[in-house]
Structure formats: structure tokens, C-alpha cells
Motif scaffolding. Structure first.
Motif, PDB file in Angstrom:
ATOM      1  N   PHE A  57      33.910 112.190  77.643  1.00 35.06           N
ATOM      2  CA  PHE A  57      35.113 111.385  77.895  1.00 35.06           C
ATOM      3  C   PHE A  57      36.319 112.034  77.228  1.00 35.06           C
ATOM      4  O   PHE A  57      36.189 112.832  76.305  1.00 35.06           O
ATOM      5  CB  PHE A  57      34.938 109.962  77.356  1.00 35.06           C
ATOM      6  N   SER A  58      37.497 111.658  77.680  1.00 34.18           N
ATOM      7  CA  SER A  58      38.738 112.181  77.118  1.00 34.18           C
ATOM      8  C   SER A  58      38.865 111.756  75.652  1.00 34.18           C
ATOM      9  O   SER A  58      38.749 110.573  75.327  1.00 34.18           O
ATOM     10  CB  SER A  58      39.920 111.640  77.916  1.00 34.18           C
ATOM     11  N   HIS A  59      39.116 112.745  74.765  1.00 35.35           N
ATOM     12  CA  HIS A  59      39.187 112.412  73.343  1.00 35.35           C
ATOM     13  C   HIS A  59      40.391 111.528  73.022  1.00 35.35           C
ATOM     14  O   HIS A  59      40.347 110.739  72.090  1.00 35.35           O
ATOM     15  CB  HIS A  59      39.189 113.678  72.480  1.00 35.35           C
ATOM     16  N   GLN A  60      41.457 111.620  73.821  1.00 32.87           N
ATOM     17  CA  GLN A  60      42.628 110.762  73.595  1.00 32.87           C
ATOM     18  C   GLN A  60      42.282 109.292  73.863  1.00 32.87           C
ATOM     19  O   GLN A  60      42.655 108.404  73.097  1.00 32.87           O
ATOM     20  CB  GLN A  60      43.804 111.177  74.485  1.00 32.87           C
ATOM     21  N   LEU A  61      41.564 109.058  74.949  1.00 31.19           N
ATOM     22  CA  LEU A  61      41.150 107.699  75.294  1.00 31.19           C
ATOM     23  C   LEU A  61      40.210 107.136  74.234  1.00 31.19           C
ATOM     24  O   LEU A  61      40.378 106.009  73.771  1.00 31.19           O
ATOM     25  CB  LEU A  61      40.474 107.689  76.663  1.00 31.19           C
ATOM     26  N   ILE A  62      39.227 107.928  73.838  1.00 32.93           N
ATOM     27  CA  ILE A  62      38.248 107.472  72.848  1.00 32.93           C
ATOM     28  C   ILE A  62      38.922 107.222  71.506  1.00 32.93           C
ATOM     29  O   ILE A  62      38.639 106.216  70.847  1.00 32.93           O
ATOM     30  CB  ILE A  62      37.094 108.494  72.703  1.00 32.93           C
ATOM     31  N   GLN A  63      39.828 108.102  71.094  1.00 34.30           N
ATOM     32  CA  GLN A  63      40.528 107.913  69.824  1.00 34.30           C
ATOM     33  C   GLN A  63      41.365 106.641  69.857  1.00 34.30           C
ATOM     34  O   GLN A  63      41.394 105.884  68.889  1.00 34.30           O
ATOM     35  CB  GLN A  63      41.412 109.113  69.495  1.00 34.30           C
ATOM     36  N   GLY A  64      42.027 106.381  70.978  1.00 32.12           N
ATOM     37  CA  GLY A  64      42.805 105.150  71.114  1.00 32.12           C
ATOM     38  C   GLY A  64      41.932 103.905  71.000  1.00 32.12           C
ATOM     39  O   GLY A  64      42.293 102.939  70.326  1.00 32.12           O
ATOM     40  N   LEU A  65      40.784 103.939  71.662  1.00 30.39           N
ATOM     41  CA  LEU A  65      39.854 102.807  71.576  1.00 30.39           C
ATOM     42  C   LEU A  65      39.288 102.662  70.160  1.00 30.39           C
ATOM     43  O   LEU A  65      39.147 101.541  69.654  1.00 30.39           O
ATOM     44  CB  LEU A  65      38.716 102.977  72.582  1.00 30.39           C
ATOM     45  N   MET A  66      38.966 103.778  69.524  1.00 27.89           N
ATOM     46  CA  MET A  66      38.401 103.725  68.171  1.00 27.89           C
ATOM     47  C   MET A  66      39.417 103.189  67.168  1.00 27.89           C
ATOM     48  O   MET A  66      39.043 102.478  66.227  1.00 27.89           O
ATOM     49  CB  MET A  66      37.889 105.101  67.729  1.00 27.89           C
ATOM     50  N   ILE A  67      40.688 103.488  67.348  1.00 25.95           N
ATOM     51  CA  ILE A  67      41.718 102.955  66.455  1.00 25.95           C
ATOM     52  C   ILE A  67      41.698 101.427  66.499  1.00 25.95           C
ATOM     53  O   ILE A  67      41.711 100.759  65.464  1.00 25.95           O
ATOM     54  CB  ILE A  67      43.109 103.511  66.823  1.00 25.95           C
ATOM     55  N   VAL A  68      41.646 100.883  67.708  1.00 21.31           N
ATOM     56  CA  VAL A  68      41.643  99.428  67.858  1.00 21.31           C
ATOM     57  C   VAL A  68      40.346  98.828  67.324  1.00 21.31           C
ATOM     58  O   VAL A  68      40.360  97.856  66.564  1.00 21.31           O
ATOM     59  CB  VAL A  68      41.865  99.038  69.336  1.00 21.31           C
ATOM     60  N   LEU A  69      39.203  99.405  67.706  1.00 24.04           N
ATOM     61  CA  LEU A  69      37.915  98.864  67.277  1.00 24.04           C
ATOM     62  C   LEU A  69      37.714  98.951  65.769  1.00 24.04           C
ATOM     63  O   LEU A  69      37.238  97.997  65.145  1.00 24.04           O
ATOM     64  CB  LEU A  69      36.775  99.584  68.003  1.00 24.04           C
ATOM     65  N   VAL A  70      38.082 100.069  65.178  1.00 27.85           N
ATOM     66  CA  VAL A  70      37.922 100.225  63.729  1.00 27.85           C
ATOM     67  C   VAL A  70      38.886  99.308  62.984  1.00 27.85           C
ATOM     68  O   VAL A  70      38.526  98.740  61.951  1.00 27.85           O
ATOM     69  CB  VAL A  70      38.079 101.703  63.306  1.00 27.85           C
ATOM     70  N   ALA A  71      40.078  99.112  63.495  1.00 31.61           N
ATOM     71  CA  ALA A  71      41.021  98.186  62.857  1.00 31.61           C
ATOM     72  C   ALA A  71      40.459  96.765  62.845  1.00 31.61           C
ATOM     73  O   ALA A  71      40.532  96.063  61.825  1.00 31.61           O
ATOM     74  CB  ALA A  71      42.368  98.224  63.573  1.00 31.61           C
TER      75      ALA A  71
END
Length: 99
Positions: A57-71
Motif C-alpha cells: 500500500f502507499s506509505h503516505q496513506l498508511i502513515q496518515g491512517l497510523m497517525i490517526v489510529l495511534v493518536a
């Protein structure tokens, strides 16, 4: 006078640090705080590795999702485990589950 004033000001400025590192508190909130952030880093890096590197998957998409989930994860764990104080009916600070 100056000694009393400066000591009082220093103690007032160090209050948040003393609250986290209090040696009289057996729960050690600083250790729990650091542990939660380590868990957040592991979850974030694991998500990036699994979804971006292994699954493509696109690392930009995953990083964006991980920011929200980890927060959300960090907020929840800090509220429940690190800073689990509330006010009882008389307005005194108490731990969750205590009367």
C-alpha cells in the motif's frame, strides 16, 4: 526572603515533573507514560512495515491512517492507565473505581 521565594518558584515550576516522577507514588506514572509511547511507536512502525512494505500500500496513506489510529490509542491509554484521576462527589481527586 529571596531564598523562600526562589525555592517556592522552583517547586511551582517543577510541579508537573514531580507529579510524573514522584518517588512516593508506587505506580510510577512516568514509567507508564514512556511505556505507552513505546507501544505507540511499535504500532506505528509495525503498521507501516506490514501495510506499506509487505502488502504494497502507499506509505503516505498508511502513515496518515497510523497517525490517526495511534493518536486515538495514545489518548485512550493515557486516559485509562496513566492519568486515571477523576473527582468524587465531594470534589476530591480519586482514582477510577475508588469511592
Amino acid at each position: 526572603f529571596f531564598d523562600a521565594f526562589s525555592t517556592s518558584k522552583i517547586e511551582k515550576n517543577l510541579w508537573p515533573i514531580n507529579t510524573l516522577i514522584s518517588l512516593r507514588n508506587p505506580d510510577r506514572p512516568l514509567i507508564r507514560y514512556v511505556t505507552i509511547y513505546l507501544i505507540g511507536y511499535v504500532v506505528s512502525f509495525s503498521g507501516l512495515y506490514i501495510f506499506a512494505d509487505m502488502l504494497g500500500f502507499s506509505h503516505q496513506l498508511i502513515q496518515g491512517l497510523m497517525i490517526v489510529l495511534v493518536a486515538i490509542l495514545l489518548f485512550t491509554l493515557q486516559r485509562v492507565w496513566v492519568f486515571n484521576q477523576s473527582l468524587d462527589k465531594s470534589g476530591q481527586i480519586c482514582k477510577h473505581g475508588a469511592p
